[in-house]
Design a protein around this motif. Sequence first.
Motif, PDB file in Angstrom:
ATOM      1  N   ALA A 113       0.838  -1.206   0.000  1.00  0.00           N
ATOM      2  CA  ALA A 113       0.000   0.000   0.000  1.00  0.00           C
ATOM      3  C   ALA A 113       0.868   1.250   0.000  1.00  0.00           C
ATOM      4  O   ALA A 113       0.530   2.260  -0.625  1.00  0.00           O
ATOM      5  N   VAL A 116       2.131   1.762  -3.536  1.00  0.00           N
ATOM      6  CA  VAL A 116       1.072   2.310  -4.381  1.00  0.00           C
ATOM      7  C   VAL A 116       0.903   3.802  -4.106  1.00  0.00           C
ATOM      8  O   VAL A 116       0.809   4.615  -5.032  1.00  0.00           O
ATOM      9  N   ALA A 117       0.893   4.159  -2.823  1.00  0.00           N
ATOM     10  CA  ALA A 117       0.723   5.573  -2.469  1.00  0.00           C
ATOM     11  C   ALA A 117       1.864   6.403  -3.055  1.00  0.00           C
ATOM     12  O   ALA A 117       1.648   7.485  -3.599  1.00  0.00           O
ATOM     13  N   LEU A 120       1.437   6.755  -6.853  1.00  0.00           N
ATOM     14  CA  LEU A 120       0.397   7.729  -7.201  1.00  0.00           C
ATOM     15  C   LEU A 120       0.922   9.143  -6.998  1.00  0.00           C
ATOM     16  O   LEU A 120       0.686  10.036  -7.808  1.00  0.00           O
ATOM     17  N   SER A 240       3.142  -3.167  -6.762  1.00  0.00           N
ATOM     18  CA  SER A 240       2.375  -3.226  -5.510  1.00  0.00           C
ATOM     19  C   SER A 240       2.609  -4.552  -4.783  1.00  0.00           C
ATOM     20  O   SER A 240       2.344  -4.650  -3.589  1.00  0.00           O
TER      21      SER A 240
ATOM     22  N   ARG B 215      -4.545  -6.631   1.558  1.00  0.00           N
ATOM     23  CA  ARG B 215      -3.386  -6.101   0.825  1.00  0.00           C
ATOM     24  C   ARG B 215      -3.036  -4.694   1.259  1.00  0.00           C
ATOM     25  O   ARG B 215      -1.911  -4.245   1.058  1.00  0.00           O
ATOM     26  N   THR B 216      -3.994  -4.008   1.853  1.00  0.00           N
ATOM     27  CA  THR B 216      -3.716  -2.647   2.308  1.00  0.00           C
ATOM     28  C   THR B 216      -3.027  -2.636   3.673  1.00  0.00           C
ATOM     29  O   THR B 216      -2.258  -1.732   3.973  1.00  0.00           O
ATOM     30  N   ARG B 361      -6.735   4.480   0.563  1.00  0.00           N
ATOM     31  CA  ARG B 361      -5.782   3.407   0.263  1.00  0.00           C
ATOM     32  C   ARG B 361      -6.515   2.163  -0.238  1.00  0.00           C
ATOM     33  O   ARG B 361      -6.024   1.453  -1.114  1.00  0.00           O
ATOM     34  N   ILE B 368      -6.083  -1.252  -8.476  1.00  0.00           N
ATOM     35  CA  ILE B 368      -5.047  -2.181  -8.889  1.00  0.00           C
ATOM     36  C   ILE B 368      -5.629  -3.577  -9.083  1.00  0.00           C
ATOM     37  O   ILE B 368      -5.234  -4.313  -9.986  1.00  0.00           O
TER      38      ILE B 368
END
Lengths: 515, 515
Positions: A113, A116-117, A120, A240, B215-216, B361, B368
């Motif tokens: 996560a 991904v953040a 972005l 990810s 996943r987060t 998130r 994704i």
Amino acid sequence: MVHIPIDRSKPIPLARQIQGHLERLIQERMLTPGVKLPATRELARDLGVNRATVALAYDELVAAGRVRAHVGQGTFVAGPMDVPGESAVDPAPAREVAARVAVDWSGLLSRGAQIVAGDLERRRLPALPAPPQGLISFAGGMPDSAMFPTEAFRRVLNAVVREEGQELLQYYPVGGYPPLRRFLSMYLLRSGVEARPEEILIVNGSQQGFDLIARTLLDPGDCVAIEQPTYPRAMQVFRSFGAQLVPVPLGDDGPRPDALERALERHAPKFFYCQPSAHNPTGLTMSADARRRLLEIAARHQVAIVEDGFDGSLCYGPRPPAPLKALDRQGLVVYIGTFSKILFPGLRLGWLVAPRAVLDRLEAAKQIADIQTSALIQAAVYRFCERRLLERHLARIAEEYGRRQRRLLESLTRRVPRDVTWTDPTGGFSLLLSLPDGVDSTALLGRAVARGVSFTPGPAFFADQGGEGRLRLSFSSVPVSRIDEGVRRLADVIRDARRRTAHRVEAERAAVPLV
Amino acid sequence: MVHIPIDRSKPIPLARQIQGHLERLIQERMLTPGVKLPATRELARDLGVNRATVALAYDELVAAGRVRAHVGQGTFVAGPMDVPGESAVDPAPAREVAARVAVDWSGLLSRGAQIVAGDLERRRLPALPAPPQGLISFAGGMPDSAMFPTEAFRRVLNAVVREEGQELLQYYPVGGYPPLRRFLSMYLLRSGVEARPEEILIVNGSQQGFDLIARTLLDPGDCVAIEQPTYPRAMQVFRSFGAQLVPVPLGDDGPRPDALERALERHAPKFFYCQPSAHNPTGLTMSADARRRLLEIAARHQVAIVEDGFDGSLCYGPRPPAPLKALDRQGLVVYIGTFSKILFPGLRLGWLVAPRAVLDRLEAAKQIADIQTSALIQAAVYRFCERRLLERHLARIAEEYGRRQRRLLESLTRRVPRDVTWTDPTGGFSLLLSLPDGVDSTALLGRAVARGVSFTPGPAFFADQGGEGRLRLSFSSVPVSRIDEGVRRLADVIRDARRRTAHRVEAERAAVPLV
């Protein structure tokens, strides 16, 4: 109905408790203007209080301007305009501000996560000017919804619910709707891919295909080799899951073999992700020889291949060579297909073809991800295909997209400065354009939008850095009649940017002391 | 159409190449009996050969019994019966046997995929006898499709495609269909959950909810506290992301507070997963006091809560207390809801409610995973709800499931041996039954199926070991008229197993030497 916690042990009158709770919900915009409150009789019964108590609470809310009562219709939440001295702006949500937050969510985030953040954040575009009326957007990369066969699809969907609805709306086996898997088996055979129905797994579009492959094959720190440039969403998924991306530059005919060899040798990636036909963003298609060479290199290094198989029907010139999967005699290739480009993106329907040993694992991952893909949608698409409506639709859109592609190429040739070049697309939805030296595509975008044209800046398609001098033009959603005007605007902003760049370079040169 | 690679440089006649290729496809079942071959004219054009060449290949195939020609209709792949000396059994796929496999897929699997494979292997049930006609299955745990409002759904779906199809079939923002998010905001308010539309994320059923949360928030090695027993698919997701499960035993009123305290203290899990209402498998519902205590403990330990919110409408007695999320003033709780139980499982539609910081998130993770959930399905379900069809449906099914639950409880009381006990369900689809000492539910299943009744053995609901003496009975899919007979059969096999167990125990006792 609204749940109102009332507490008889408190010294506050019940009517006041009800009024206070509703007032807070209205203030915090949980109940928005126009929402109808429950009838006093119903709410009284629900809360186990006297109806007069609820009526009293409502009267107070009316008096405060929070709600409006319409005789014979009911009681409605009032708009902010109805409340004296209150602005139309959403007030700061008292609830969140007041709450003492016990959990620090940002501290709980997984590494995935966080990646991904970060991705972005890094790829965030600068604030753009509000696009003028009539913006011509080459930024989309999606099929043109104006050509959707919506009405034909409505009919098959309707028939399918009528005839098989009860069964299709229950839980359904994860592999997919058997007739659709059989259809895909035959559909793939046309391009030479030999896959039995049980070697095909139905997924939610190619995006879920990437995701299932990633979670089945990738551990944090693993390497994944990719073409550069490549499809951003695929990179994002692999990253990810903690993968390191190893970019292999695209040459004239697919990934450069020397660079590929080196990447596989040095980094021993789990797999190589590629788009051999109608590559996004370049629109390029690898020759049959290049495909054989690629397979041979991968087999020698025992590296799997994840083939993102753009549908051959959307190649507008000669038929593309058979997919890698068709040439794969050693079980190297996992193939990803999708209905998003050839039919509707919004259905989220795609498929994976893989050697049985790995398909079992992908199927288990699919079950964990979301149990199954909607069988109703699968059945409707199957029926659409079986009635040869897909064939007819494909012929129609291939002709139109081909026309748009040709128009874009003609306009570019005629309008843009000489030092602008572009890839020579054979199909798909886009091409990649290279700007004159020193012109940055991300910086260009703001001026382009102000001028009434947009595109996707190149860095989106590059793994870490690079692509500043490139941009993707997607022609699929722009009507033929608008393409030339879009290119004219683009050419203007490029020329303008080149002029500024030249001035800057000269100014810098002038500033260099002569030694 | 079939893609046939022909090679003019080979000394083999073209007709023979075509024949050989088709023969192999038929032999390997890529072309299955009944499939129509392309017309000779079309195939000839496609391959760029003379039509007579294709006709010659087809004639040879007819002579070999591989295909059958029907004048005026075309040429069809023959069934195995048509080929003299060939059995109906699928021949070993020559292709896979012959191929030298370059990639060892099992060596490429991620740790997550290995964990999933291990889980599946460990939970594999022994081979069961073929169920007799008229099996009464308490194993399902799904809503009864005989009560689906399929026809009403067909109408709203049809209207939605007609009116908004073009927009809904294009890519759509990840958060969800705005009217559905607004509806859910009001729907949740009925149970006291205050969530603005933008705090609600639409997902593919609760399963994808678990997945996105995992996943987060989870890295390999993280701990997740769970109720024991609990929902197997949730455990499976968390484990597939490498989490260690920390079981907290359920007491009479929710997870035992002392055990929960100890688990949070010792293992510092990322979150605690629970089902406060109509818990699966037990059917139990926590009291309001237990909920407050649970929140207080979690806040003190700064542990997040993942609340699997069974819909209050499917509690058949008094209305259950407000969800944890409604009591959560500190942003501790992520709430998961689903339409699978209250409407159709096959739609794959659910939602997450979370504090904005983590919802952002989760939304990125959703993008994704599969870009978005079908907006068409979302819009159809919204329209279904907005027309109050969901309310009507819920009233109807709650009445029927309540009736089934009561019948099951009555039958158990009347029929099973005294030393069998069970949980006291308030809602949901199931209860958990405890067998007499020494009777193993997994071993019992085979005999039960032979006797015409089935259930889910207890170990499925336990994290690592345990549950051998329990089994889940799900009443949701069994018509009222069949429940008593099902329990009678179950009681028979339990009594029978108890007798055997008693004999074994006596025999073992007898074998102990008297010292």
